[in-house]
Design an enzyme around this catalytic site. Structure first.
Site, short mmCIF file in Angstrom:
data_model
loop_
_atom_site.label_atom_id
_atom_site.label_comp_id
_atom_site.label_asym_id
_atom_site.label_seq_id
_atom_site.Cartn_x
_atom_site.Cartn_y
_atom_site.Cartn_z
CG ASP A 82 30.29 41.03 35.68
OD1 ASP A 82 30.94 41.62 34.80
OD2 ASP A 82 30.61 39.91 36.13
CG HIS A 110 33.94 40.02 35.68
ND1 HIS A 110 32.92 39.11 35.48
CD2 HIS A 110 35.01 39.50 35.00
CE1 HIS A 110 33.36 38.11 34.73
NE2 HIS A 110 34.63 38.32 34.43
CB SER A 116 35.36 35.26 33.84
OG SER A 116 35.16 36.13 32.75
#
Lengths: 278, 278
Positions: B221, B253, B145
């Site tokens: 996600d 995620h 991320s």
């Protein structure tokens, strides 16, 4: 049963669920990992019982079991370690009450109302997961510390219900340890004869186990005096019980220890759970 | 440097350390995993940069990297995601300030005083770990991320300092995303020309990468709109850049996604970091 969370993991799914428990008289939370093979047909189950202060979550996030369970086609069930909630008796100490159910059926007030983790894991949660998920009726059981104690206790007393057993740093002789005497006294009362059925060293001496047992113990564990692996190792040797007690140099009591040997324990159970049933 | 904790893990050691950072002007915490091979000789390093709200701890406990790093003979360094402490500027939002350093060198008040995570990771922490641990001067970098953004940014701009790069669900085009515009504006000011050197889609377009790049992205996600993998995938294809952008069906995620592909990323880096240097 309600599904609280659901995450794809190693091509299977990691779920957290809650359900009202009749046995514990309160809602209970557990986690279950279903490997990719469960999409094709029923898979055997590995039960993982956690230690003091833990919930269903610790081993689920830190144990690294999913990768191995996916490789070997096993589901893993992570029960909580006690009933919980405002109406449930508790104690300020970390090692009694909520988070410290010790996998017993309590018989003394105030614990007897809700603290029935032995029956909960052995029957109610087992029936629930068998009903809700695509599971074969083949069960292995393992656990860490208080959960290792729970795994050995449940398996040794119910040899028809479990096909394989192992433990990580189990509380191996709770009737002779401060991790045990305090809790067994609170939950069961002062008559020590009622404690023996929750002591795996005594149970192994009495019943043996139908197959080999795998125990891993960190030789650098900060709680060795409380765990008393020497009691269980002594019984294993005296009884010529098939099995391994492995003292692992340098390892402590943490999840780093559990994770380091999770793969070997999952493989150990898979070997047995995938065997044709005799 | 102080060693805060030290746990044996997959026959290596997982450490958490703190040190005073000149670059950040405050004490910083990081984790490092040393594989068993580091007892024989220097091992290459994989840098793992974490995402928003994380510390050094999340991937260390939930990513499952140690098992793979032990198998492949790589050290793994887990830096924190920002400077921290009472004297360090912060914001109430989860995505700005402490826990959200974005791997930039801030130039605007109040951030410029401490928020210099780009230099911190690239030079100060690198020099420190090279000095303190038995590490070979071969470096791979990855992250999740915001940390995937950091890994790509650091590698693409410093191709002489990194031998391999990959990312898990990176913030791939922060100059065009609410995960990026807010932070770059706060840390660097409103002149968007200063932002480009922190956008991996722009950097890949400009510089390319000397080897293949590996990107994994969960197709399920919940933050896909903010991550903008299509920008990076588009550049990769247009530029005929060697690499893989893998859209992984069903994955979200979470760290369950990261852990599911950690083994393949470690192997990817190990292949490159163990290659004889040209």
């Amino acid at each position: 049963m309600d599904v609280v969370t659901q995450n794809r993991c190693f091509d299977g799914v990691q779920m957290v669920c809650t359900h009202p428990s009749e046995v514990c008289g309160t809602d209970m939370t557990f986690a279950v990992y279903l490997p990719p093979q469960s999409g094709i047909g029923p898979v055997p189950v590995l039960w993982y019982l956690s230690g003091l202060t833990c919930t269903h979550e610790n081993a689920m996030t830190k144990g690294g079991f999913q990768e191995h369970a996916a490789a070997h086609g096993l589901a893993v069930v992570f029960p909580d370690t006690s009933p919980r909630g405002d109406g449930v008796a508790d104690d300020e100490a970390y090692d009694l009450g909520q988070g410290a159910g010790f996998y017993v059926n309590a018989t003394r007030a105030p614990w007897a109302t809700h603290y029935r983790m032995y029956d909960y894991v052995l029957t109610e949660l087992r029936d629930l997961v068998m009903d809700q998920f695509p599971l074969a009726d083949r069960h292995g059981i393992t656990g860490h510390s208080m959960g290792g104690h729970g795994a050995l206790t449940l398996a040794l007393r119910n040899q028809d219900r479990f096909d394989s057993v192992s433990a990580f740093a189990p509380i191996a002789n709770p009737t002779q340890s401060d991790w045990g005497r305090k809790q067994l006294s609170a939950y069961l009362g002062d008559d020590e004869s009622a404690w023996a059925c929750y002591d795996s060293s005594i149970l192994l001496e009495e019943y043996g186990w139908k197959d080999a047992i795998l125990i891993d113990q960190g030789a650098g564990d900060q709680f060795l005096d409380l765990l008393r692996p020497e009691a269980l190792a002594g019984v294993l040797a005296r009884r010529r019980q098939a099995g391994l007690v492995r003292m692992q140099p340098g390892y402590d009591h943490s999840y780093y220890f559990v994770a380091s040997f999770a793969g070997e324990h999952v493989a150990w159970h898979a070997d047995r759970l995938h065997r044709p049933q005799s």
